[in-house]
Design a protein around this motif. Structure first.
Motif, PDB file in Angstrom:
ATOM      1  N   GLU A   1       3.507  -1.422   3.912  1.00  0.00           N
ATOM      2  CA  GLU A   1       2.902  -0.110   3.717  1.00  0.00           C
ATOM      3  C   GLU A   1       3.987   0.957   3.737  1.00  0.00           C
ATOM      4  O   GLU A   1       4.891   0.910   4.563  1.00  0.00           O
ATOM      5  CB  GLU A   1       1.849   0.151   4.792  1.00  0.00           C
TER       6      GLU A   1
ATOM      7  N   VAL B   1      -8.769   5.782   2.155  1.00  0.00           N
ATOM      8  CA  VAL B   1      -8.521   5.448   3.556  1.00  0.00           C
ATOM      9  C   VAL B   1      -9.235   6.504   4.403  1.00  0.00           C
ATOM     10  O   VAL B   1      -9.028   7.703   4.213  1.00  0.00           O
ATOM     11  CB  VAL B   1      -7.001   5.425   3.857  1.00  0.00           C
TER      12      VAL B   1
ATOM     13  N   HIS C   1       0.766   4.983   0.578  1.00  0.00           N
ATOM     14  CA  HIS C   1      -0.082   6.037   1.115  1.00  0.00           C
ATOM     15  C   HIS C   1       0.521   7.402   0.829  1.00  0.00           C
ATOM     16  O   HIS C   1       1.742   7.569   0.827  1.00  0.00           O
ATOM     17  CB  HIS C   1      -0.255   5.866   2.625  1.00  0.00           C
ATOM     18  N   THR C   2      -0.345   8.382   0.590  1.00  0.00           N
ATOM     19  CA  THR C   2       0.074   9.767   0.423  1.00  0.00           C
ATOM     20  C   THR C   2      -0.841  10.636   1.269  1.00  0.00           C
ATOM     21  O   THR C   2      -1.955  10.241   1.612  1.00  0.00           O
ATOM     22  CB  THR C   2      -0.036  10.215  -1.050  1.00  0.00           C
TER      23      THR C   2
ATOM     24  N   PHE D   1       0.874  -1.164   0.000  1.00  0.00           N
ATOM     25  CA  PHE D   1       0.000   0.000   0.000  1.00  0.00           C
ATOM     26  C   PHE D   1       0.914   1.218   0.000  1.00  0.00           C
ATOM     27  O   PHE D   1       1.800   1.331   0.849  1.00  0.00           O
ATOM     28  CB  PHE D   1      -0.892   0.041   1.248  1.00  0.00           C
TER      29      PHE D   1
ATOM     30  N   TYR E   1      -9.408  -1.135   1.330  1.00  0.00           N
ATOM     31  CA  TYR E   1      -8.195  -1.416   2.094  1.00  0.00           C
ATOM     32  C   TYR E   1      -8.369  -2.694   2.908  1.00  0.00           C
ATOM     33  O   TYR E   1      -7.512  -3.569   2.896  1.00  0.00           O
ATOM     34  CB  TYR E   1      -7.871  -0.230   3.008  1.00  0.00           C
TER      35      TYR E   1
ATOM     36  N   THR F   1       4.703   5.357   2.956  1.00  0.00           N
ATOM     37  CA  THR F   1       4.216   6.692   2.657  1.00  0.00           C
ATOM     38  C   THR F   1       5.125   7.232   1.564  1.00  0.00           C
ATOM     39  O   THR F   1       6.349   7.204   1.701  1.00  0.00           O
ATOM     40  CB  THR F   1       4.263   7.602   3.900  1.00  0.00           C
TER      41      THR F   1
ATOM     42  N   SER G   1      -4.830   6.142  -1.679  1.00  0.00           N
ATOM     43  CA  SER G   1      -3.620   5.318  -1.722  1.00  0.00           C
ATOM     44  C   SER G   1      -3.587   4.489  -3.005  1.00  0.00           C
ATOM     45  O   SER G   1      -4.604   4.273  -3.659  1.00  0.00           O
ATOM     46  CB  SER G   1      -3.581   4.384  -0.511  1.00  0.00           C
TER      47      SER G   1
END
Length: 124
Positions: A91, A66, A35-36, A33, A75, A93, A41
């Motif tokens: 995961e 999310v 994520h930002t 995953f 998710y 970022t 995501s």
């Protein structure tokens, strides 16, 4: 050589990923995953290399919403399917894909990040 394969928009992407996990779980290396901040995501399903060094990376590009608890319906579905088939989930970022002029530039950036973290093999 890694090839990013972006799956369909809407609900088509989730059905394709479900089928890949269900019927090809032995070929899957890991799931990620990405994520930002303040954006949906991205999900990556990294397959094991085949025929030399070809490696498919299936993506749901900016398609995982999310919520405030850190989880959303897609998710949780993806996480549960991977857990059931004992697929390692990682995961990260990352930078927002909108920071890049083209999607391919984002994929090149992600390839570099994943190689740096030994999640994808180096170029041969």
């Amino acid at each position: 050589m890694q090839k990013f394969i972006t799956l369909g928009e809407g609900y088509g992407d989730i059905f394709e990923i479900e089928a890949l996990i269900e019927y090809n779980h032995a070929r899957i290396d890991r799931a990620l995953f990405l994520h930002t901040e303040n954006a949906p995501s991205t999900f990556l399903l990294i397959m094991k290399p085949v025929r030399g060094n070809f490696q498919a990376v299936y993506t749901i590009f900016k398609g995982i919403h999310v919520d405030e608890t850190g989880k959303g319906q897609k998710y949780q579905l993806l996480n549960n399917w991977c857990t059931e088939k004992e697929i390692k989930v990682i995961e990260f970022t990352t930078r927002n894909p909108d920071d890049f002029h083209e999607r391919e530039q984002f994929y090149q950036y992600i390839t570099g990040v994943l190689r740096l973290n030994h999640l994808l093999p180096p170029l041969t």
